[in-house]
Write an enzyme that holds these catalytic residues in place. Structure first.
Site, short mmCIF file in Angstrom:
data_model
loop_
_atom_site.label_atom_id
_atom_site.label_comp_id
_atom_site.label_asym_id
_atom_site.label_seq_id
_atom_site.Cartn_x
_atom_site.Cartn_y
_atom_site.Cartn_z
N LYS A 82 0.49 6.61 3.45
CA LYS A 82 0.64 7.14 2.10
C LYS A 82 -0.74 7.49 1.53
CE LYS A 82 3.83 3.28 1.62
NZ LYS A 82 3.93 1.94 1.03
N HIS A 121 3.89 -8.62 -7.46
CA HIS A 121 2.95 -9.08 -6.43
C HIS A 121 2.30 -10.40 -6.87
CE1 HIS A 121 2.37 -4.56 -5.40
NE2 HIS A 121 3.02 -5.11 -4.39
N ARG A 168 12.48 -8.12 -2.54
CA ARG A 168 13.06 -7.89 -3.86
C ARG A 168 14.58 -7.79 -3.80
NH1 ARG A 168 9.50 -2.69 -4.71
NH2 ARG A 168 10.23 -2.62 -2.58
N SER A 186 5.12 -0.57 -7.01
CA SER A 186 3.90 0.14 -7.40
C SER A 186 4.21 1.61 -7.65
CB SER A 186 2.84 0.03 -6.30
OG SER A 186 2.48 -1.30 -6.10
O1 PNS Z 1 2.82 -2.83 0.40
P1 PNS Z 1 3.42 -2.12 1.59
O2 PNS Z 1 2.97 -0.69 1.63
O3 PNS Z 1 4.90 -2.29 1.66
O4 PNS Z 1 2.80 -2.86 2.89
C1 PNS Z 1 3.15 -2.47 4.19
C2 PNS Z 1 2.26 -3.15 5.25
C3 PNS Z 1 0.79 -2.97 4.92
C4 PNS Z 1 2.56 -4.63 5.30
C5 PNS Z 1 2.63 -2.51 6.62
O5 PNS Z 1 2.62 -1.13 6.51
C6 PNS Z 1 1.64 -2.91 7.70
O6 PNS Z 1 1.62 -4.05 8.15
N1 PNS Z 1 0.78 -1.94 8.11
C7 PNS Z 1 -0.31 -2.15 9.03
C8 PNS Z 1 0.00 -1.55 10.39
C9 PNS Z 1 0.84 -2.49 11.22
O7 PNS Z 1 0.52 -3.65 11.41
N2 PNS Z 1 1.96 -1.95 11.72
C10 PNS Z 1 2.87 -2.76 12.52
C11 PNS Z 1 4.11 -3.12 11.73
S1 PNS Z 1 5.02 -1.62 11.38
#
Ligand code: PNS
Length: 158
Positions: A41, A17, A90, A128
């Protein structure tokens, strides 16, 4: 002014990150790291703890700010006045999922562009979840996270 957000769970922040953050901070005038607090999660760290660790590991980057958010990522980007959304890739396996989210976000917020940064090969295997798993079984995580995050992970798992 070019402003972008870098959203994620960061549970906890890894060297992968940080690599993305450092490179994105050179591409944009202002980078806001958005720590998601309504993730499906169950996180190991509270949102406040994740924000604190991110502030610590990014304190050398003057144009980087850390905030928490709930709800949709694109709404957070709009609140921040950002039109860039950074995500790290990645491997090819990340791409399908990330492309789907980026396309969906484009439909609901056409003014926001997703920018993918390919992770440094050094960290291509890193997540993570794997950091938490290695630490939970007593493994050494010093190659994956900063010393302060390592300490927090060990404290949490005690
Ligand atoms: O680090 P992560 O868990 O891969 O991040 C995922 C994240 C936070 C980018 C994604 O889950 C997200 O944008 N969640 C917020 C809800 C949202 O905007 N949903 C629409 C896209 S699925």
């Amino acid at each position: 002014m070019k402003k972008a957000i870098y959203p994620g769970s960061f549970d906890p922040v890894t060297l992968g990150h940080i690599d993305v953050i450092e490179r994105a901070s050179k591409l944009f005038d202002h980078l806001i790291i958005g720590v998601l607090c309504n993730s499906a999660k169950t996180p190991l760290f509270s949102v406040e703890e994740r924000v604190k660790m991110l502030r610590e590991v990014t304190k050398h980057l003057p144009n980087v700010e850390v905030k928490s958010f709930g709800g949709l990522t694109v709404d957070f980007a709009r609140e921040c006045g950002a039109n860039g959304l950074v995500r790290g890739l990645r491997a090819v396996t990340d791409f399908e999922y990330e492309l789907q989210i980026a396309q969906l976000n484009r439909v609901i917020a056409p003014e926001i562009d997703t920018v993918f940064l390919t992770t440094n090969l050094k960290y291509a295997y890193l997540s993570s979840s794997s950091v938490k798993e290695v630490a939970a079984y007593g493994g050494d995580i010093s190659s994956f996270v900063t010393p302060c995050v390592e300490e927090e992970v060990h404290k949490k798992l005690k």
